[in-house]
Enzyme design. Structure first.
Site, PDB file in Angstrom:
ATOM      1  CB  THR A  86      44.239  35.330 -20.820  1.00  0.00           C
ATOM      2  OG1 THR A  86      43.194  34.537 -20.251  1.00  0.00           O
ATOM      3  CG2 THR A  86      45.545  34.574 -20.744  1.00  0.00           C
ATOM      4  CB  ILE A 142      42.105  40.469 -32.862  1.00  0.00           C
ATOM      5  CG1 ILE A 142      43.412  40.047 -33.559  1.00  0.00           C
ATOM      6  CG2 ILE A 142      42.372  40.972 -31.445  1.00  0.00           C
ATOM      7  CD1 ILE A 142      44.125  38.858 -32.948  1.00  0.00           C
ATOM      8  CE  LYS A 183      45.047  31.386 -38.652  1.00  0.00           C
ATOM      9  NZ  LYS A 183      46.090  31.778 -39.626  1.00  0.00           N
ATOM     10  CD  GLU A 213      51.362  28.659 -25.709  1.00  0.00           C
ATOM     11  OE1 GLU A 213      52.193  27.823 -25.391  1.00  0.00           O
ATOM     12  OE2 GLU A 213      50.180  28.371 -25.999  1.00  0.00           O
TER      13      GLU A 213
END
Ligand code: MOS
Length: 698
Positions: free
Chosen positions: A463, A585, A657, A661
């Protein structure tokens, strides 16, 4: 040390281990071959239920290079493990096809594999049942679904509201068992030396693996080191400790030598979990304006006889849309199947397929635009709990996505657009994923020469965890991310939770932010630095232990354009566009790759992925990447991810956040809705393969 990071926040910083990975210098769990290393190969049960009555190892032991064979007769005895799937080689019971019943250990991989083929095993077979039905006699209502969610929630009187609704939808959807299939199979290399156990394990969180091993082997955790330096994906299947870590450690203890064990791809299906199949009945009631009066979502799913795992597929219906009457129920039956487990957005991915397909059916029944239908049902507060949302960007995502996609140019009539032999259609679905966070610790160190180092047992499963943690630390320290070294991936580092539940960055990042902020304050006081530098440590137990008064979720919207071959029934996804509202982000590059990765996985769920289960043998039929079809480049031509930056003060110091997923949530519904628009055919079972579609096209 005083320059402010120029591009932070959100800068598209390149992942720091990228070069190591593409040049092959990054070391994965099975890349290590310590001196004297032996190789282990498991023997999976070939019956679906019963007992092992005899194992004859003479021929296996005669294979040149075979060192030993472990079975329940001679394997090291374990304490009761923290997960019953880890109780391998402990007794003669076979709970499902593929359960490891022996381990062949040899000087080479080839010898171990050959030896495994020479092992003679006899079984006593029991009757078994691997078929999920919605009237299965074993169905029961558990106390909780996965994630600690109550199995049943009821508000108001759904039956009455449905009966009185102007428009109703009553539809049953089915999803099949799916497998995570990360590129790197589950692997471990174990070394016992001087009473200390070191395991290099392909896992999403080595702190948990260490706990499992400590418990199973009755060891003080201080005597165990688990390293997960580089991990080639997991998608949930490496989120909990898997048998390879236990088996490798057992074999190393038994032989007194290092042991490496890799599950071959065809064995993964039965030992690393699966997304449980579901049968989902959704009933919606609405008035003529499309305002929902009743939402009922009932899940039927399977677990194994080894442990209870209940896919929490009705949980998103507790979050999504306002409705005065609501009922969400999970029921489960224990079959003689391998234990299901986490797979990217467990619960949401399957549940939102059904809910968002049903919303599309309702829109059709009302003659209302499906985007507009969703906007008309935006709740003031979280429907299930009544708590205010910390932020809720669904409407913004739907509007922004519709504009970017060109949604409003669409002719709403089904089967109205054809390009040659291709039937063209568009579809939309919402997405959601909860904001989760766990306690973490971290440390920050400034050396006398100014070098900065962050240490936290985070895991990078592909990731970009190292990179984003450097960005978080750099922001707190007011330096460039390149100035911060980040050490992760070992239990020798400060304890941290797993890379799972889309919570890694929030959990580790919070601790890193706290340690780095404390370090920045100390640095401001100390000039020059003491000889051994300054170290600060952080623990977010208090911060993450508080129950939030807010309902915290990420939201998104998926738009799909599909082309259905009128002759063959093949579905092609021409365009897929996602818009997300997921807080701040933190790295535009790695975030985009998480979003699009989830969407790609959603294409697989919609169109091709299906483990199959053979009712006569009780095993999964698609057990390699030749038969279990995941999307390839040609299937993913035009995939776009966008986001709406949210300024949400009720999350964590970064304002983020989770993003790992949500990209898969609702994607299959958007594609299914597009296929319905293209063809007029409403299929309610995934995957949408040519053979299932073709009868509707002829
Ligand atoms: Mo994810 S399925 O929570 O690893």
């Amino acid at each position: 040390m005083t320059t402010r990071a120029p591009q932070f926040p959100g800068a598209p910083v390149v992942r720091r281990e990228a070069r190591d990975k593409v040049t092959g210098t990054a070391r994965y769990a099975a890349d290590l071959a310590p001196a004297g290393c032996l190789y282990a190969w498991t023997v999976p049960a070939t019956v679906a239920a019963g007992r092992v009555t005899a194992v004859r190892a003479v021929d296996a032991l005669a294979v040149p290079g075979v060192h030993s064979v472990l079975t329940h007769d001679n394997a090291p005895e374990l304490q009761e493990p923290d997960d019953p799937i880890l109780a391998v080689l402990q007794d003669d019971r076979v709970p499902h096809h593929g359960w490891p019943i022996a381990l062949v250990i040899a000087e080479s991989l080839e010898a171990a594999r050959t030896g495994a083929g020479e092992l003679h095993v006899e079984y006593e077979r029991d009757p078994y049942d691997v078929t999920l039905t919605d009237d299965h006699p074993g169905l029961y209502t558990p106390e909780e679904a996965n994630g600690g969610h109550p199995a049943v929630r009821v508000r108001g009187d759904v039956e009455r509201a449905l009966a009185g609704a102007s428009v109703q939808v009553d539809a049953t959807y089915r999803t099949v068992a799916l497998h995570n299939h990360p590129m790197e199979p589950h692997a471990a290399t174990a070394v016992w030396a001087d009473g200390h156990l070191t395991v290099h394990d392909s896992s999403q969180g080595s702190s948990r693996v260490r706990e499992s091993l400590a418990r199973a082997f009755g060891l003080d955790p201080d005597r165990i080191t688990v390293v997960s330096e580089h991990v080639g994906g997991g998608f949930g299947s490496k989120g909990t400790t898997r048998p390879q870590a236990v088996l490798a450690a057992m074999a190393a203890r038994h032989t007194g030598r290092p042991v490496k064990m890799v599950f071959p791809r065809p064995q993964l299906a039965e030992v690393v979990g699966h997304r449980a199949p579901t049968i989902q009945r959704v009933r919606l009631g609405a008035d003529l304006d499309g305002v929902l009066t009743a939402v009922s979502h009932e899940i039927v799913t399977q677990t194994s006889t080894v442990k209870e795992f209940v896919e929490q597929a009705a949980v998103p219906a507790r979050v999504m849309y306002a409705s005065p009457h609501s009922r969400t129920v999970h029921r489960v039956t224990a079959l003689d199947v391998p234990s299901p487990s986490w797979m990217r957005a467990p619960g949401e991915a399957s549940g939102m397929y059904a809910l968002e397909s049903a919303m599309d059916e309702l829109a059709s029944a009302l003659g209302l635009d499906p985007v507009e239908l969703r906007l008309r049902n935006e709740p003031e507060t979280e429907p299930d709990s009544g708590r205010p949302f910390s932020s809720r960007g669904l409407a913004a995502c739907l509007r922004d996505g519709a504009a970017r996609f060109g949604w409003h140019d669409r002719d709403p009539r089904p089967a109205a657009r054809q390009e040659g032999r291709w039937l063209m259609g568009t579809g939309v679905a919402s997405a959601t994923y909860p904001v989760l966070v766990s306690r973490s610790t971290a440390s920050a160190h400034a050396a006398r020469d100014g070098a900065l180092r962050i240490a936290v047992n985070a895991t990078d499963i592909g990731t970009g965890a190292r990179t984003v943690l450097a960005q978080i630390a750099a922001e707190a320290l007011g330096v460039d991310p390149e100035a911060v070294r980040v050490d992760i991936g070992s239990t020798d580092l400060p304890v941290a939770p797993l890379a799972g539940g889309s919570s890694g960055t929030a959990s580790w990042g919070w601790a890193v932010h706290k340690a780095a902020t404390a370090l920045a304050a100390r640095l401001a006081e100390h000039r020059p630095l003491p000889a051994d530098g300054i170290t600060t440590t952080a623990d977010t137990e208090e911060e993450t232990g508080e129950e939030s008064p807010y309902a915290r979720h990420a939201f998104g919207a998926h738009f799909a354009e599909t082309a259905v071959d009128a002759v063959t029934g093949e579905v092609r996804v021409r365009r897929l566009l996602g818009v997300y509202a997921a807080g701040r982000i933190l790295n535009a590059r790695t975030a985009r790759s998480q979003f699009t990765g989830g969407m790609v996985m959603g294409i697989g769920m919609a169109l091709t992925e299906d483990c199959g289960i053979d009712p006569d043998f009780g095993d999964f039929t698609a057990r390699d990447l030749a038969s279990y079809h995941v999307p390839v480049c040609a299937d993913t031509a035009d995939i776009q991810a966008h986001w709406i930056e949210e300024d949400d003060r009720h999350l964590n110091p970064m304002g983020s956040k989770g993003i790992g997923e949500i990209g898969i949530v609702g994607t299959a519904a958007a594609i299914g809705n597009a296929v319905r628009h293209a063809t007029g055919a409403r299929l309610r079972e995934l995957p949408l393969t040519p053979d299932t579609l073709l009868p509707y096209l002829l």
